[in-house]
Every structure is written in structure tokens, then in C-alpha cells.
Design a protein around this motif. Structure first.
Motif, PDB file in Angstrom:
ATOM      1  N   ASP A  28      -0.637  83.221 -24.238  1.00 32.67           N
ATOM      2  CA  ASP A  28       0.034  82.246 -23.382  1.00 32.67           C
ATOM      3  C   ASP A  28      -0.448  82.410 -21.942  1.00 32.67           C
ATOM      4  O   ASP A  28       0.346  82.420 -21.006  1.00 32.67           O
ATOM      5  N   SER A  29      -1.748  82.559 -21.754  1.00 33.80           N
ATOM      6  CA  SER A  29      -2.334  82.741 -20.422  1.00 33.80           C
ATOM      7  C   SER A  29      -2.693  81.393 -19.820  1.00 33.80           C
ATOM      8  O   SER A  29      -2.848  80.396 -20.531  1.00 33.80           O
ATOM      9  N   HIS A  30      -2.835  81.372 -18.490  1.00 30.36           N
ATOM     10  CA  HIS A  30      -3.203  80.151 -17.771  1.00 30.36           C
ATOM     11  C   HIS A  30      -4.208  80.495 -16.678  1.00 30.36           C
ATOM     12  O   HIS A  30      -4.295  81.646 -16.227  1.00 30.36           O
ATOM     13  N   HIS A 117     -12.553  81.199 -10.641  1.00 26.90           N
ATOM     14  CA  HIS A 117     -11.595  81.185 -11.739  1.00 26.90           C
ATOM     15  C   HIS A 117     -10.661  82.380 -11.599  1.00 26.90           C
ATOM     16  O   HIS A 117     -11.107  83.528 -11.529  1.00 26.90           O
ATOM     17  N   CYS A 118      -9.364  82.121 -11.532  1.00 21.47           N
ATOM     18  CA  CYS A 118      -8.383  83.205 -11.560  1.00 21.47           C
ATOM     19  C   CYS A 118      -7.381  82.914 -12.670  1.00 21.47           C
ATOM     20  O   CYS A 118      -7.201  81.761 -13.070  1.00 21.47           O
ATOM     21  N   GLU A 119      -6.709  83.958 -13.178  1.00 22.72           N
ATOM     22  CA  GLU A 119      -5.868  83.766 -14.352  1.00 22.72           C
ATOM     23  C   GLU A 119      -4.589  84.586 -14.273  1.00 22.72           C
ATOM     24  O   GLU A 119      -4.523  85.624 -13.601  1.00 22.72           O
ATOM     25  N   LEU A 120      -3.590  84.054 -14.965  1.00 22.75           N
ATOM     26  CA  LEU A 120      -2.326  84.762 -15.179  1.00 22.75           C
ATOM     27  C   LEU A 120      -2.197  85.029 -16.666  1.00 22.75           C
ATOM     28  O   LEU A 120      -2.290  84.100 -17.480  1.00 22.75           O
ATOM     29  N   LEU A 121      -1.965  86.281 -17.024  1.00 24.14           N
ATOM     30  CA  LEU A 121      -1.839  86.656 -18.424  1.00 24.14           C
ATOM     31  C   LEU A 121      -0.387  86.521 -18.872  1.00 24.14           C
ATOM     32  O   LEU A 121       0.454  85.974 -18.156  1.00 24.14           O
ATOM     33  N   GLU A 122      -0.109  86.987 -20.072  1.00 23.44           N
ATOM     34  CA  GLU A 122       1.269  86.930 -20.572  1.00 23.44           C
ATOM     35  C   GLU A 122       2.196  87.739 -19.665  1.00 23.44           C
ATOM     36  O   GLU A 122       1.783  88.702 -19.010  1.00 23.44           O
ATOM     37  N   ASN A 123       3.441  87.325 -19.630  1.00 25.15           N
ATOM     38  CA  ASN A 123       4.474  87.978 -18.797  1.00 25.15           C
ATOM     39  C   ASN A 123       4.144  87.875 -17.314  1.00 25.15           C
ATOM     40  O   ASN A 123       4.525  88.744 -16.515  1.00 25.15           O
TER      41      ASN A 123
END
Length: 371
Positions: A28-30, A117-123
Motif C-alpha cells: 500500500d505504498s505511494h 521520485h519519492c515514496e511513502l511505504l506502508e504505515n
């Protein structure tokens, strides 16, 4: 003109995004994608433009012709988020222009691009940030930043002073800004990024001219893009070197499709059981589909033989019926003339029915087999 340019750049970014983004990681990453382009020379395009994407959704665009940031497909107030993205666009312009001047290239037309590109992982855990710089279509610098560590790859060795400057810049400006924008857009576009559409899956086969069979698994109409599609032989995954395809392709409605294929010999089709397993965020458990029945493999190969046998049987039945009708007619000639007249008409009708009924039945069977 600006709308056409925006669409062209957005399409380019989507292609780059699909080529670089993983497709088999079910999390569920974005991510936030930022594509900046600076052009030096006479062209019909803006000198500077920036496109912002949340996952695979274009959320905004800025270019130097309008000097404005335009949002895309928003249904909520995004003023605060837009202010951050506008600041990044304004900052990136002199940065790219300065690097382009530093290149000191004599070409009349020069193109410099940056994709970040940067990302947010789960939680809601912060992930890595990757930035690539390209000059005239070739990557010249690549920077990875994660856990306050910066790694750099370049066609030219970067001086220690520049490395320290980039590390400080990413720690204090670039990385925090990108993560902040990403979090804000996720809140504003929650209904878009959380959309889930189940894939439609088929496992089918097609006869090849070589005599073999191509077994293909197609998953289409799914969202988000992350999917795990596996071809199985007797319940075990088929080796990657045997499988072709696997590219993620966009559909016109915003969903995606993926196809994987395997070519086998005809005799292998009878020896093994082939299935296709699919994992997707829209599916609670693994979805597994069996191979669809195809009358063309190997049933079509015996149709000519069946038709030949039916034709011989039809000829034999017709001959027997004609023979019996003639014998019956000869026996009726011994009776009275009135009876003969009645019996002849009746016998003729019976003979016709006896001949035509097998022909009609054989024709129906042939048409069924042909279809």
C-alpha cells in the motif's frame, strides 16, 4: 498550445513512470513523481515546464509560458498543496538553467531534464528518493537518498564539495518537500489513490503453425497497477526464461493490463496441467484460473476424419434404402391395380422420408462439428 504541451509531457511522464515503477510488489505504498524540462533554443514548447504525478495520476502542471500552476482532476481545495508544488517549480527553473549553462554545450538546441521520485511505504513510513538528470536524452547524473545517506552516480566524478552540498540540499529541502507534498496529495486525492478494481483473468491457448501451442494468461481492467501474475505447470511456477511478455500496459479507462505467454509442444499440453495465479490488492486471496477448452487443439485435427466417416455411412444408408424400396415396389406390382396405385404413392413417400432423414441428420452433425 499550453494544453497540448501539457498532455504531451504528461504522457511522456506516464511512460517513464510505467517503465521505472515496480509491478509485482503488492504494498500500500505511494509515490510522487516530478518531471522538469528545460529547453534552450527556438522550439514551439515552453522553455521550462514541470509535471507532478501522484502514483500514476497527473495532479498538476506548471510551464513558463503561463507562469501558473494548473491542477488536474481535483475535487477538493488544494491551495496549500499547490503552494508547495509551485515553490518547487520556481526553485527548479534556475537550478536546471544553471546546470545547462555549466554544460557549456555549443549545440543550437539543448535539452535538460530532471525526474525525481519519492515514496511513502506502508504505515506512512518515508521511503527513498531517486533523482535522475539527463542531457539531450542521456542520463548524466543519478542520486539516491535514503536514511540520510546519499549515493551518487555520474558520467563525471563529482567533487567532494558538490557531494556535501547535494547531501545538505536533499536533507533540508528536496526530500522533506517531496514527502510533504506526497502526504498532502494523498489526503486530498484519497478517493483516487485508494480506488481498487479487480482484474478480469483468462488463461487460453492458441495453435501455432509449428504444431505447438501458445498458452497465454491475460489480466486486464485492474487498478492499482501493482500485480503479481504467475503461469503454473502442475502447480509449480514456470521458469522465467520460458515465459514471454509481462509488460504493464495502460488501458484507455485508467486501468491496466498484463499478459504472459508460454510456448509448448502439443504433446506437453496433454501431459501437464497449466493454470494462472494472480495476486492483486483488490483480491482477498490468490485468484487461480484453469486453461480454457479450445476445440482447435487438438480436436480440429480430427474433424476431417469424422466428416469422411459420416459421408461413407450416409452413402451406405442411402444405398440400402434404395435397394429396399425397389424390392418393396416389385412386390406391390403383384397386387390389384387400385392397391398398386395406393401402395406406390405411399411407398414412394416412405422411401423419400427414409432417404432424406439420414441426410438431414448427417448435415446437422457436420455443421455442428464445423462450428
Amino acid at each position: 498550445m499550453s494544453c497540448r504541451v501539457e498532455n504531451m509531457i504528461s504522457n511522456l511522464l506516464l511512460v517513464l513512470f510505467l517503465l521505472s515503477a515496480p509491478t509485482t510488489v503488492l504494498t500500500d505504498s505511494h509515490s510522487m513523481q516530478i518531471l522538469a524540462t528545460y529547453i534552450k533554443g527556438v522550439t514551439p514548447f515552453p522553455e521550462f515546464s514541470v509535471t507532478f504525478m501522484l502514483d500514476d495520476i497527473t495532479v498538476g502542471h506548471f510551464n513558463s509560458d503561463t507562469e501558473q500552476y494548473f491542477t488536474r482532476d481535483n475535487t477538493t481545495n488544494e491551495d496549500e498543496t499547490v503552494s508547495h508544488t509551485y515553490s518547487i517549480a520556481i526553485y527548479a527553473r534556475p537550478f536546471l538553467a544553471g546546470i545547462l549553462t555549466f554544460e557549456n554545450n555549443t549545440q543550437s538546441l539543448q535539452l535538460y531534464q530532471m525526474i525525481s521520485h519519492c515514496e511513502l511505504l506502508e504505515n506512512d513510513k518515508s521511503g527513498q528518493m531517486i533523482t535522475k538528470f539527463a542531457f539531450s536524452g542521456s542520463t548524466i547524473n543519478e542520486i539516491h537518498f535514503h536514511d540520510n545517506k546519499l549515493t551518487h552516480q555520474s558520467t563525471n566524478e563529482m567533487a567532494t564539495l558538490f557531494q556535501e552540498y547535494f547531501k545538505w540540499r536533499y536533507e533540508s529541502v528536496c526530500y522533506p518537500s517531496c514527502i510533504t507534498i506526497l502526504r498532502n496529495y494523498i489526503k486530498k486525492r484519497w478517493h483516487q489513490v485508494k480506488r481498487k478494481v479487480k482484474p478480469r483473468v483468462r488463461l487460453f491457448q492458441k495453435a501455432l503453425d509449428s504444431g505447438g501451442v501458445r498458452v497465454s494468461c491475460l489480466a486486464t481492467g485492474f487498478y492499482p497497477r501493482h500485480i503479481n501474475l504467475t503461469l503454473l505447470r502442475d502447480g509449480q511456477p514456470v521458469s522465467d526464461h520460458e515465459v514471454t511478455g509481462g509488460d504493464l500496459l495502460p488501458n484507455g479507462d485508467g486501468t491496466y493490463q498484463m499478459r504472459k505467454s508460454l510456448e509448448i509442444r502439443a504433446e506437453e499440453r496433454e501431459k501437464h496441467k497449466y493454470t494462472c495465479a494472480v495476486k492483486h490488492l483488490s483480491i482477498d486471496n490468490k485468484l487461480e484460473v484453469a486453461l480454457e477448452f479450445d476445440p482447435g487443439v487438438p480436436f480440429k485435427s480430427v474433424i476431417p476424419t469424422i466428416l469422411t466417416v459420416l459421408s461413407l455411412v450416409l452413402v451406405f444408408i442411402t444405398g440400402v434404402v434404395i435397394y429396399k424400396c425397389r424390392n418393396r415396389r416389385a412386390d406391390q406390382d403383384c397386387g390389384s391395380s387400385s392397391k398398386v396405385s395406393y401402395s406406390s404413392a405411399s411407398t414412394s413417400e416412405e422411401c423419400i422420408d427414409a432417404i432424406t432423414q439420414p441426410q438431414q441428420q448427417a448435415t446437422e452433425i457436420s455443421e455442428t462439428l464445423s462450428n
